[in-house]
Design an enzyme around this catalytic site. Structure first.
Site, short mmCIF file in Angstrom:
data_model
loop_
_atom_site.label_atom_id
_atom_site.label_comp_id
_atom_site.label_asym_id
_atom_site.label_seq_id
_atom_site.Cartn_x
_atom_site.Cartn_y
_atom_site.Cartn_z
N ALA A 1 0.74 -0.97 0.17
CA ALA A 1 -0.10 -0.10 0.18
C ALA A 1 1.33 1.53 0.42
CB ALA A 1 -1.26 0.04 1.31
N TYR A 2 2.27 1.65 1.01
CA TYR A 2 2.74 2.42 1.35
C TYR A 2 3.40 2.77 -0.67
CZ TYR A 2 6.66 5.82 2.70
OH TYR A 2 7.45 6.05 2.79
N ALA A 3 3.99 1.59 -0.96
CA ALA A 3 4.88 1.73 -2.29
C ALA A 3 3.90 2.01 -3.26
CB ALA A 3 5.53 1.18 -2.28
#
Length: 260
Positions: free
Chosen positions: A155-157
């Site tokens: 999700a972050y990436a």
């Protein structure tokens, strides 16, 4: 002073990169306005700038809520008459977990702050930036742009990769208004964000990868500092980079070249 009489808006200025950037831009003559969802931390940054002789104001806003961002931008422009610089810095690491373990709510929380928040920040500053032109810097990451080995940080990436695309799209769209949009991609930097990362069940999915001792070649493994990132932001919002737009700059000591 490189930024004399400029009005700079910084999201997430209560700590880390945002805080050090606020100090540096203020030192270079900018009036600093912050958007923080934790008023106590943001106010400390403002107080320190004022104690050093600078001008600063704080607004309270969660960047995942468009109406709060709009109210903050309107208040800043009403107070100082304009907005010249935007540093879209605020973000979270969120939950790092295998896809099967990552809940839809956890996914949405990361997207709403990191990606939606970047959109709202620029969208509601735009009417004021268009009046005289300006510079926008978005804080992305090596993750999702040149590094893909942090298993579970999907999700972050994804938000960080999207921020780079967002910067390129808006740089072209806004060039006619003399607005430059660039994006920075820090690697390991000493801030609070890593301690706030929630990691779940990663031992089941992480690939076994061994790197040479010292994962950051330029510094023999030592992370960078918020001050170093602030210097890069200063360059990108100053006239020293007046012909640079739609560009990502990695600041990681070579980390992503080794760990990609």
């Amino acid at each position: 002073m490189l930024l004399k009489d400029k009005v700079a808006v910084i999201t997430g200025a209560g700590s880390g990169i945002g805080k050090e950037t606020a100090f540096l831009l203020a030192k270079e003559g900018a009036k600093i306005a912050t958007l923080d969802r934790t008023p106590e931390k943001g106010q400390k940054t403002i107080d320190q700038i004022k104690q050093a002789g600078g001008e600063a104001m704080m607004t309270t806003a969660d960047i995942s809520y468009p109406e709060q961002v709009q109210q903050s931008m309107d208040k800043i422009a009403e107070t100082w008459g304009k907005i010249d610089i935007v540093f879209a810095n605020a973000g979270i690491n969120g939950v790092w977990a295998p896809l099967e373990e990552l809940s839809p709510e956890e996914w949405k929380a990361t997207i709403s702050i990191n990606l939606d928040g970047t959109f709202y920040t620029l969208k509601y500053a735009l009417p004021y930036l268009k009046k005289q032109g300006g510079s926008v810097v978005i804080n992305s990451s090596v993750n999702g742009t040149r590094m893909f080995s942090n298993t579970g940080a999907t999700a972050y990436a994804c938000t960080k990769a999207a921020q780079v695309t967002f910067a390129k799209m808006t740089a072209l769209e806004l060039a006619r208004y003399k607005i430059r949009v660039n994006v920075i991609c820090p690697g390991a930097i000493t801030t609070e964000i890593d301690q706030n990362t929630e990691r779940q069940y990663l031992e089941k999915t992480q690939e076994l990868v061994e790197f040479p001792e010292g994962k950051i070649p330029l510094t023999q493994g030592q992370p960078g500092t918020s001050e170093q990132v602030a210097q890069l932001v200063l360059f990108l919002v100053s006239d020293a980079s007046s012909h640079i737009t739609g560009t990502e700059v990695w600041i990681d000591g070579g980390q992503s070249l080794l760990q990609g």
